[in-house]
Design a protein around this motif. Sequence first.
Motif, PDB file in Angstrom:
ATOM      1  N   ILE A 225       0.700  -1.187  -0.069  1.00  0.00           N
ATOM      2  CA  ILE A 225       0.048  -0.049   0.036  1.00  0.00           C
ATOM      3  C   ILE A 225       0.796   1.274  -0.006  1.00  0.00           C
ATOM      4  O   ILE A 225       0.164   2.337  -0.180  1.00  0.00           O
ATOM      5  CB  ILE A 225      -1.024  -0.019   1.118  1.00  0.00           C
ATOM      6  N   ALA A 226       2.033   0.998   0.050  1.00  0.00           N
ATOM      7  CA  ALA A 226       3.069   2.214   0.443  1.00  0.00           C
ATOM      8  C   ALA A 226       4.413   2.049  -0.343  1.00  0.00           C
ATOM      9  O   ALA A 226       5.304   1.656   0.340  1.00  0.00           O
ATOM     10  CB  ALA A 226       3.014   2.867   1.833  1.00  0.00           C
ATOM     11  N   PRO A 227       4.432   1.907  -1.548  1.00  0.00           N
ATOM     12  CA  PRO A 227       5.780   1.482  -2.256  1.00  0.00           C
ATOM     13  C   PRO A 227       6.819   2.935  -2.132  1.00  0.00           C
ATOM     14  O   PRO A 227       7.802   2.301  -2.573  1.00  0.00           O
ATOM     15  CB  PRO A 227       5.108   1.354  -3.745  1.00  0.00           C
ATOM     16  N   GLY A 228       6.394   3.935  -1.863  1.00  0.00           N
ATOM     17  CA  GLY A 228       7.353   5.126  -2.028  1.00  0.00           C
ATOM     18  C   GLY A 228       8.278   5.398  -1.120  1.00  0.00           C
ATOM     19  O   GLY A 228       8.179   6.471  -0.404  1.00  0.00           O
ATOM     20  N   VAL A 229       8.954   4.317  -0.809  1.00  0.00           N
ATOM     21  CA  VAL A 229      10.020   4.398   0.443  1.00  0.00           C
ATOM     22  C   VAL A 229      11.364   3.777  -0.150  1.00  0.00           C
ATOM     23  O   VAL A 229      11.137   2.862  -1.029  1.00  0.00           O
ATOM     24  CB  VAL A 229       9.626   3.679   1.804  1.00  0.00           C
ATOM     25  N   GLY A 230      12.455   4.096   0.411  1.00  0.00           N
ATOM     26  CA  GLY A 230      13.881   3.641  -0.015  1.00  0.00           C
ATOM     27  C   GLY A 230      14.136   2.229   0.467  1.00  0.00           C
ATOM     28  O   GLY A 230      15.036   1.639  -0.019  1.00  0.00           O
TER      29      GLY A 230
ATOM     30  N   ASP B  77      -3.627  10.849   4.254  1.00  0.00           N
ATOM     31  CA  ASP B  77      -4.736  10.160   4.746  1.00  0.00           C
ATOM     32  C   ASP B  77      -4.645   9.681   6.370  1.00  0.00           C
ATOM     33  O   ASP B  77      -5.436   9.757   7.218  1.00  0.00           O
ATOM     34  CB  ASP B  77      -5.224   8.896   3.970  1.00  0.00           C
ATOM     35  N   LEU B  78      -3.265   9.040   6.703  1.00  0.00           N
ATOM     36  CA  LEU B  78      -3.226   8.753   7.959  1.00  0.00           C
ATOM     37  C   LEU B  78      -3.094   9.734   9.060  1.00  0.00           C
ATOM     38  O   LEU B  78      -3.498   9.794  10.234  1.00  0.00           O
ATOM     39  CB  LEU B  78      -2.100   7.669   8.034  1.00  0.00           C
ATOM     40  N   VAL B  79      -2.524  10.896   8.418  1.00  0.00           N
ATOM     41  CA  VAL B  79      -2.077  12.206   9.309  1.00  0.00           C
ATOM     42  C   VAL B  79      -3.670  12.544   9.849  1.00  0.00           C
ATOM     43  O   VAL B  79      -3.742  13.152  10.837  1.00  0.00           O
ATOM     44  CB  VAL B  79      -1.109  12.874   8.782  1.00  0.00           C
ATOM     45  N   GLU B  80      -4.579  12.677   8.573  1.00  0.00           N
ATOM     46  CA  GLU B  80      -5.784  13.243   8.945  1.00  0.00           C
ATOM     47  C   GLU B  80      -6.470  12.347   9.989  1.00  0.00           C
ATOM     48  O   GLU B  80      -7.127  12.928  11.055  1.00  0.00           O
ATOM     49  CB  GLU B  80      -6.645  12.888   7.895  1.00  0.00           C
ATOM     50  N   SER B  81      -6.071  10.889  10.127  1.00  0.00           N
ATOM     51  CA  SER B  81      -6.645  10.288  11.307  1.00  0.00           C
ATOM     52  C   SER B  81      -5.916  10.600  12.710  1.00  0.00           C
ATOM     53  O   SER B  81      -6.585  10.561  13.906  1.00  0.00           O
ATOM     54  CB  SER B  81      -6.445   8.862  11.323  1.00  0.00           C
ATOM     55  N   LEU B  82      -4.690  11.208  12.658  1.00  0.00           N
ATOM     56  CA  LEU B  82      -4.102  11.800  13.827  1.00  0.00           C
ATOM     57  C   LEU B  82      -4.816  13.009  14.409  1.00  0.00           C
ATOM     58  O   LEU B  82      -4.576  13.511  15.526  1.00  0.00           O
ATOM     59  CB  LEU B  82      -2.668  11.956  13.581  1.00  0.00           C
TER      60      LEU B  82
ATOM     61  N   TYR C  37      -3.586  -1.207   5.843  1.00  0.00           N
ATOM     62  CA  TYR C  37      -4.282   0.285   5.925  1.00  0.00           C
ATOM     63  C   TYR C  37      -5.283   0.209   7.024  1.00  0.00           C
ATOM     64  O   TYR C  37      -5.157   1.136   7.887  1.00  0.00           O
ATOM     65  CB  TYR C  37      -5.300   0.441   4.532  1.00  0.00           C
ATOM     66  N   ARG C  38      -6.289  -0.946   7.292  1.00  0.00           N
ATOM     67  CA  ARG C  38      -7.001  -0.689   8.427  1.00  0.00           C
ATOM     68  C   ARG C  38      -5.974  -0.773   9.835  1.00  0.00           C
ATOM     69  O   ARG C  38      -6.496  -0.061  10.793  1.00  0.00           O
ATOM     70  CB  ARG C  38      -8.098  -1.672   8.524  1.00  0.00           C
ATOM     71  N   GLU C  39      -5.010  -1.539   9.802  1.00  0.00           N
ATOM     72  CA  GLU C  39      -4.347  -1.840  10.949  1.00  0.00           C
ATOM     73  C   GLU C  39      -3.758  -0.042  11.211  1.00  0.00           C
ATOM     74  O   GLU C  39      -3.584   0.406  12.228  1.00  0.00           O
ATOM     75  CB  GLU C  39      -3.220  -2.690  10.852  1.00  0.00           C
ATOM     76  N   ALA C  40      -3.114   0.523  10.117  1.00  0.00           N
ATOM     77  CA  ALA C  40      -2.532   1.710  10.369  1.00  0.00           C
ATOM     78  C   ALA C  40      -3.520   2.759  10.648  1.00  0.00           C
ATOM     79  O   ALA C  40      -3.330   3.406  11.541  1.00  0.00           O
ATOM     80  CB  ALA C  40      -1.939   1.984   9.042  1.00  0.00           C
TER      81      ALA C  40
END
Length: 360
Positions: A285-290, A339-344, A299-302
């Motif tokens: 779900i999050a490929p944009g990391v090195g 999206d996740l920061v919104e949940s914070l 996604y739901r766990e996060a």
Amino acid sequence: MAGDGPCHNPWPRACVAASLSCAWRARALPADPPFGLPIAGVTMTNDVVAPPTVALIGAPTDVGAGARGASMGPEALRVAGLHTALAHHGVVVEDWGNLSGPANPWQPAVDGYRHLDEVVQWNRAVHRAVGAALAQGRLPILLGGDHCLAVGSISAVAQHCRARGQKLRVLWLDAHADFNTSALTPSGNLHGMPLACLCGFGPAALVHLGGQGPAVQPQQVRQIGIRSVDAGEKRFVHEQGLEVYDMRYIDEMGMRHTMEQALAGVDADTHLHVSFDVDFLDPEIAPGVGTTVPGGPTYREAQLCMEMIADTGRLGSLDIVELNPALDVRNRTAQLAVDLVESLFGKSTLMREHQVRRRG
């Protein structure tokens, strides 16, 4: 170094075969609140909580990383609509722009560290900016950049808490322990060492960045989502007594119980700092990391992790690091991070009346 390459375990959700053990620290939890998220020591209230004023602080550098591209992370988060998303939840947003610092010289390690001078300069800039935001009553959000920047960010937060006589709890959301030292890793990449530096193990210029070192003690830290750790680093983590909730623990106990344990004891006198490395998430779900590592939170766990942090009402500062747009697909990972920061900051899946927890 495990932090600089993918895990090749064919069973993604068991990526650390000899997983870091996390002692189940039994605590007496209060009766379940109406929405079923018991967190010890957190006052619950129906009062309306005034939204915070946040300061977005960009630190566009990949100087501590083993791959180029994280320097573009701050702009990718802005393009993904971070400002608008937070404002939608009533948050007052001030974008303080980007800090400046030395370019990435892309040189090999010297005396066990790559780019130490440049890393120190960037972290000093981060320390000043985060400290200034806290002094002005802002909630700083550091837009990284690689995870070496957490040294400056958390050192400033720890200094702020010491001055106010406030407790500090650090939640380290990451696929990696980031507790390496120059003696443990051959790469010398400092994005694999920030938590060790914060706890007093590393070059003096980083350990004492805030004028007092170490910035934090291991017992102030909770690591969540860990699944790629070097053998020597694992021994060192155990020796220092870090409280680690690795992916095996999350698989066995669930994210709700994990977060109950990680947040236990957070109260009205606690400043909660979240250091969110985007590789915490599953690369599906999050490929944009090195430094992708299979088997991370879904996604739901996060989302549950972030919502339970928000439920405490104690979030005081945030890092978003290791987003690498060069490796992303149409800014998908940045959009998920927003999206996740919104949940914070208040977005919730709850469809029933939601009590909130008092911030003050």
